[in-house]
Design a protein around this motif. Sequence first.
Motif, PDB file in Angstrom:
ATOM      1  N   ILE A   6       0.988  -1.070  -0.367  1.00 49.61           N
ATOM      2  CA  ILE A   6      -0.021  -0.324   0.190  1.00 49.61           C
ATOM      3  C   ILE A   6       0.679   1.180  -0.262  1.00 49.61           C
ATOM      4  N   LEU A   7       1.664   1.141   0.648  1.00 50.14           N
ATOM      5  CA  LEU A   7       2.477   2.192   0.717  1.00 50.14           C
ATOM      6  C   LEU A   7       3.470   3.082  -0.703  1.00 50.14           C
ATOM      7  N   ALA A   8       4.251   1.976  -1.463  1.00 52.48           N
ATOM      8  CA  ALA A   8       4.596   1.821  -2.531  1.00 52.48           C
ATOM      9  C   ALA A   8       3.472   2.392  -3.425  1.00 52.48           C
ATOM     10  N   ARG A   9       2.538   1.865  -3.346  1.00 51.39           N
ATOM     11  CA  ARG A   9       1.384   2.295  -4.798  1.00 51.39           C
ATOM     12  C   ARG A   9       1.005   3.668  -4.232  1.00 51.39           C
ATOM     13  N   TYR A  10       0.793   3.927  -3.182  1.00 51.99           N
ATOM     14  CA  TYR A  10      -0.113   5.400  -2.835  1.00 51.99           C
ATOM     15  C   TYR A  10       0.732   6.503  -2.701  1.00 51.99           C
ATOM     16  N   LEU A  11       2.256   6.301  -2.135  1.00 47.87           N
ATOM     17  CA  LEU A  11       2.778   7.058  -1.124  1.00 47.87           C
ATOM     18  C   LEU A  11       3.800   7.767  -2.687  1.00 47.87           C
ATOM     19  N   LYS A  12       3.704   6.559  -3.747  1.00 49.97           N
ATOM     20  CA  LYS A  12       5.282   7.300  -5.314  1.00 49.97           C
ATOM     21  C   LYS A  12       4.326   8.107  -5.922  1.00 49.97           C
ATOM     22  N   VAL A  13       3.300   8.294  -5.768  1.00 46.75           N
ATOM     23  CA  VAL A  13       3.008   9.323  -6.853  1.00 46.75           C
ATOM     24  C   VAL A  13       2.628  10.880  -6.123  1.00 46.75           C
ATOM     25  N   PHE A  14       3.654  10.776  -4.861  1.00 48.22           N
ATOM     26  CA  PHE A  14       3.315  12.113  -4.431  1.00 48.22           C
ATOM     27  C   PHE A  14       4.870  12.851  -4.449  1.00 48.22           C
ATOM     28  N   ASP A  15       4.885  13.685  -5.427  1.00 45.69           N
ATOM     29  CA  ASP A  15       6.217  13.967  -5.813  1.00 45.69           C
ATOM     30  C   ASP A  15       7.282  14.713  -4.509  1.00 45.69           C
ATOM     31  N   GLY A  16       6.907  15.432  -3.502  1.00 42.97           N
ATOM     32  CA  GLY A  16       7.646  15.844  -2.354  1.00 42.97           C
ATOM     33  C   GLY A  16       7.973  15.144  -1.812  1.00 42.97           C
ATOM     34  N   LEU A  17       7.546  13.577  -1.826  1.00 40.47           N
ATOM     35  CA  LEU A  17       8.045  12.375  -0.657  1.00 40.47           C
ATOM     36  C   LEU A  17       9.561  12.244  -0.969  1.00 40.47           C
ATOM     37  N   GLY A  18       9.861  11.920  -2.475  1.00 40.61           N
ATOM     38  CA  GLY A  18      10.807  11.814  -3.095  1.00 40.61           C
ATOM     39  C   GLY A  18      11.242  10.213  -2.772  1.00 40.61           C
ATOM     40  N   PRO A  19      12.294   9.953  -2.580  1.00 35.63           N
ATOM     41  CA  PRO A  19      12.508   8.347  -1.858  1.00 35.63           C
ATOM     42  C   PRO A  19      12.039   7.888  -0.975  1.00 35.63           C
ATOM     43  N   ILE A  20      12.157   8.825  -0.507  1.00 38.05           N
ATOM     44  CA  ILE A  20      10.979   8.196   1.061  1.00 38.05           C
ATOM     45  C   ILE A  20      10.112   7.419   0.882  1.00 38.05           C
ATOM     46  N   TRP A  21       9.211   7.258   0.592  1.00 39.78           N
ATOM     47  CA  TRP A  21       8.275   6.153   0.191  1.00 39.78           C
ATOM     48  C   TRP A  21       8.523   4.544  -0.223  1.00 39.78           C
ATOM     49  N   PHE A  22       9.941   4.926  -1.189  1.00 39.76           N
ATOM     50  CA  PHE A  22      10.707   3.506  -1.021  1.00 39.76           C
ATOM     51  C   PHE A  22      11.154   2.708  -0.137  1.00 39.76           C
ATOM     52  N   HIS A  23      11.876   3.249   0.863  1.00 42.52           N
ATOM     53  CA  HIS A  23      12.333   3.144   2.163  1.00 42.52           C
ATOM     54  C   HIS A  23      11.584   2.803   3.110  1.00 42.52           C
ATOM     55  N   LEU A  24      10.360   3.235   3.078  1.00 43.62           N
ATOM     56  CA  LEU A  24       8.859   3.182   3.711  1.00 43.62           C
ATOM     57  C   LEU A  24       8.864   1.831   3.352  1.00 43.62           C
ATOM     58  N   HIS A  25       8.911   1.607   1.921  1.00 45.19           N
ATOM     59  CA  HIS A  25       7.839  -0.201   1.573  1.00 45.19           C
ATOM     60  C   HIS A  25       9.065  -0.703   1.640  1.00 45.19           C
ATOM     61  N   ARG A  26      10.018  -0.457   1.830  1.00 45.97           N
ATOM     62  CA  ARG A  26      11.650  -1.423   1.886  1.00 45.97           C
ATOM     63  C   ARG A  26      11.442  -1.770   3.553  1.00 45.97           C
ATOM     64  N   SER A  27      11.001  -1.415   4.517  1.00 42.77           N
ATOM     65  CA  SER A  27      10.918  -1.399   5.950  1.00 42.77           C
ATOM     66  C   SER A  27      10.127  -2.103   5.742  1.00 42.77           C
TER      67      SER A  27
END
Length: 114
Positions: A6-27
């Motif tokens: 869910i984090l990967a699917r819905y947070l990666k569309v927000f440009d302001g987050l940068g790579p944070i969505w990937f780190h949350l997803h991976r964690s």
Amino acid sequence: MPIGVILARYLKVFDGLGPIWFHLHRSCQSLAFLIGIAGFGTVGYTTIVLAIWDVLKGFDILDAHNIWNKTYVGIIISLAIIAVILEVITWIWVCNKKMVKKSEEHVDIGQQRA
């Protein structure tokens, strides 16, 4: 694991987050994997113990004759002994198989592999 997806699917569309969505997803995915590996065996054994306890508690609630309780415990002990014997046989077989494989891989100087 679903939280990581869910984090990967819905947070990666927000440009302001940068790579944070990937780190949350991976964690989240890594944590779920570790919990799954560490907890899988203990959850299974816990389920078996709770099932046995549930039957014994049911005998107590029904005020069943003591013979039912003793018979059930005897069957459970017999199954546990069979499981331990099969586990020992399996480990002996696996260890022997590994030793044979290692001895086949070992080549003395001057010998050729067939």
